[in-house]
Scaffold this motif. Structure first.
Motif, PDB file in Angstrom:
ATOM      1  N   UNK A 176       0.858  -1.182   0.000  1.00  0.00           N
ATOM      2  CA  UNK A 176       0.000   0.000   0.000  1.00  0.00           C
ATOM      3  C   UNK A 176       0.896   1.235   0.000  1.00  0.00           C
ATOM      4  N   UNK A 177       0.659   2.147  -0.955  1.00  0.00           N
ATOM      5  CA  UNK A 177       1.466   3.353  -1.044  1.00  0.00           C
ATOM      6  C   UNK A 177       0.614   4.560  -1.384  1.00  0.00           C
ATOM      7  N   UNK A 178       1.226   5.740  -1.273  1.00  0.00           N
ATOM      8  CA  UNK A 178       0.516   6.987  -1.580  1.00  0.00           C
ATOM      9  C   UNK A 178       1.487   7.933  -2.273  1.00  0.00           C
ATOM     10  N   UNK A 179       1.049   8.543  -3.388  1.00  0.00           N
ATOM     11  CA  UNK A 179       1.897   9.445  -4.169  1.00  0.00           C
ATOM     12  C   UNK A 179       1.708  10.892  -3.691  1.00  0.00           C
TER      13      UNK A 179
ATOM     14  N   UNK B 100       5.840   7.031  -0.646  1.00  0.00           N
ATOM     15  CA  UNK B 100       6.137   6.088   0.436  1.00  0.00           C
ATOM     16  C   UNK B 100       5.219   4.877   0.328  1.00  0.00           C
ATOM     17  N   UNK B 101       5.721   3.712   0.751  1.00  0.00           N
ATOM     18  CA  UNK B 101       4.917   2.493   0.651  1.00  0.00           C
ATOM     19  C   UNK B 101       5.287   1.529   1.773  1.00  0.00           C
TER      20      UNK B 101
ATOM     21  N   UNK C 112       9.294   1.583   2.482  1.00  0.00           N
ATOM     22  CA  UNK C 112      10.118   2.131   1.414  1.00  0.00           C
ATOM     23  C   UNK C 112       9.667   3.496   0.955  1.00  0.00           C
ATOM     24  N   UNK C 113      10.545   4.146   0.194  1.00  0.00           N
ATOM     25  CA  UNK C 113      10.242   5.461  -0.368  1.00  0.00           C
ATOM     26  C   UNK C 113      10.844   5.541  -1.763  1.00  0.00           C
ATOM     27  N   UNK C 114      10.013   5.926  -2.725  1.00  0.00           N
ATOM     28  CA  UNK C 114      10.474   6.172  -4.082  1.00  0.00           C
ATOM     29  C   UNK C 114      10.398   7.670  -4.356  1.00  0.00           C
ATOM     30  N   UNK C 115      11.499   8.213  -4.871  1.00  0.00           N
ATOM     31  CA  UNK C 115      11.548   9.620  -5.265  1.00  0.00           C
ATOM     32  C   UNK C 115      11.845   9.700  -6.750  1.00  0.00           C
ATOM     33  N   UNK C 116      10.874  10.188  -7.515  1.00  0.00           N
ATOM     34  CA  UNK C 116      11.080  10.391  -8.945  1.00  0.00           C
ATOM     35  C   UNK C 116      11.804  11.714  -9.139  1.00  0.00           C
ATOM     36  N   UNK C 117      13.129  11.633  -9.053  1.00  0.00           N
ATOM     37  CA  UNK C 117      13.957  12.828  -9.056  1.00  0.00           C
ATOM     38  C   UNK C 117      13.950  13.538 -10.406  1.00  0.00           C
TER      39      UNK C 117
END
Length: 311
Positions: free
Chosen positions: A205-208, A214-215, A257-262
Motif C-alpha cells: 500500500x502506497x501513496x503518491x 512512500x509504501x 520504502x520510499x520512491x523519489x522520482x527525481x
C-alpha cells in the motif's frame, strides 16, 4: 541473488529474441525467446524503474527463478469498454544454472488471463511442466552418499534427477486511484520431488505525494512440503533434516520504502526491511556451511538504496 537456496552469479544473456506475427488486429503469435508469464511483473523484472519497490518481494519472486522461455506463445486481446482483456497461451522450455544446481523445464504449458484499464491491472496464470533438477552442493552430496551406502534406490530417485512434474499458479492485481497505490499477489509452487512445494503472497500500500511515493509491504512465504519427503532409514533423519532445512526459504518480511522520482527518467529508492526466517530454515539467508542450519533462525534488518533509470 539467492533462492531455492541457490546463489546465482549473473551472466548477461539474451532475454528477448523472437519473431512476431500479427494475424489479426487482436491476435498475435510469437516464436523464439520471450519472458516467462509466471508473475504479475514478469515483463518488467529487468527494468526496476517500472516497479514501485526497490526490489520485488523476494518471498514471492524467488519461488520461480526461470525468467525466459524458448518456444511459442499466442496473445489474444479483447476490448471490453474501458478495459482490455488479454489471453495468453505458452509452450516451450526453459533452463537456469547456478553454483549449486542446474534445472530445466520441458514441455512447459501455460495459460494467463489478464485485464487492464481505468487504473486497474490484474492477471491469473497457471503453468504445468516437466522438471529436471540436479543438485551438486555439499548437503546433497552427503545425503546422496549415505543413500548409496544403504542401498536406498527409492530415496536416491527422490533426491535429484530428471523425472518430476511441477505446477505454478499465480494471481495478482495493481490498483491506482486518487494517488493511492495498492498491489497484491499470491503464488503457489507444487513440485513432485527434488525441491520444496511452497506458497507465498504480499500486499503493498502506497501513496503518491507529487514525486514522492512512500509504501509499506508485508510478505510471507510458507513451505507446504519439504524438498525430500521419501521414507528412509531413521538413522539418516539428522542428515535429511539438514538437507530439507537448507532448502526451506520460508520467511516473512515487513518493508517500509520510499520512491523519489527525481527526474523524468530517474528514480531514487530506499527500503528498510525486517526479515524473520521460519524456525525450520534460514529464509533467503542461505549458506554453504551445514553447521549454519543447526543454529536457530534469527530476524534481520536490511537497509537498501538504489538508483533506477531508463534511457
Amino acid at each position: 541473488t539467492c533462492a531455492l537456496p541457490i546463489c546465482y552469479n549473473y551472466t548477461p544473456h539474451v532475454t528477448w529474441a523472437y519473431l512476431h506475427y500479427r494475424a489479426t488486429p487482436n491476435l498475435s503469435l510469437r516464436a523464439g525467446r520471450t519472458t516467462t508469464p509466471f508473475f504479475m511483473f514478469s515483463d518488467s523484472l529487468n527494468v526496476n524503474y517500472a516497479t514501485p519497490w526497490l526490489r520485488p518481494p523476494v518471498e514471492v519472486y524467488s519461488l520461480n527463478p526461470f525468467t525466459d522461455l524458448d518456444g511459442v506463445d499466442l496473445l489474444y486481446r479483447i476490448p471490453m469498454g474501458e478495459m482490455d482483456m488479454e489471453l495468453q497461451g505458452v509452450f516451450g522450455q526453459s533452463a537456469v544454472s547456478a553454483r549449486s544446481a542446474s534445472s530445466r523445464l520441458k514441455n512447459v504449458r501455460g495459460i494467463r488471463v489478464g485485464a487492464a484499464g481505468s487504473g486497474f491491472s490484474g492477471q491469473v496464470g497457471y503453468t504445468r511442466t516437466q522438471m529436471r533438477l540436479q543438485w551438486n552442493d555439499i548437503g546433497y552430496q552427503a545425503l546422496h552418499d549415505l543413500l548409496v551406502a544403504t542401498g536406498d534406490a527409492a530415496g536416491l530417485a527422490a533426491l535429484s534427477g530428471n523425472d518430476s512434474n511441477a505446477e505454478f499458479f499465480s494471481a495478482g492485481f495493481q490498483w491506482e486511484k486518487n494517488n493511492w497505490v495498492s498491489i497484491a499477489e499470491f503464488v503457489k509452487r507444487r513440485v513432485g520431488r527434488y525441491i520444496s512445494s511452497s506458497h507465498a503472497w504480499y500486499v503493498t500500500l502506497g501513496y503518491r505525494f507529487d514525486t514522492l511515493t512512500p509504501y509499506l509491504t508485508y510478505s510471507q512465504q510458507h513451505e507446504d512440503q519439504p524438498a525430500f519427503a521419501a521414507s528412509v532409514n531413521p538413522a539418516l533423519a539428522p542428515v535429511v533434516g539438514l538437507f530439507n532445512n537448507s532448502r526451506n526459504t520460508a520467511q516473512q518480511t515487513t518493508a517500509l520504502g520510499l520512491r523519489w522520482d527525481a527526474a523524468r527518467n530517474i528514480a531514487i529508492k530506499g527500503q528498510l526491511e525486517r526479515v524473520t526466517p521460519a524456525p525450520s530454515g534460514r529464509g533467503m539467508f542461505t549458506s554453504d556451511q551445514a553447521a549454519d542450519y543447526l543454529k536457530p533462525a534469527t530476524p534481520a534488518t536490511v537497509l537498501s538504496l538504489s538508483l533506477d533509470f531508463v534511457f
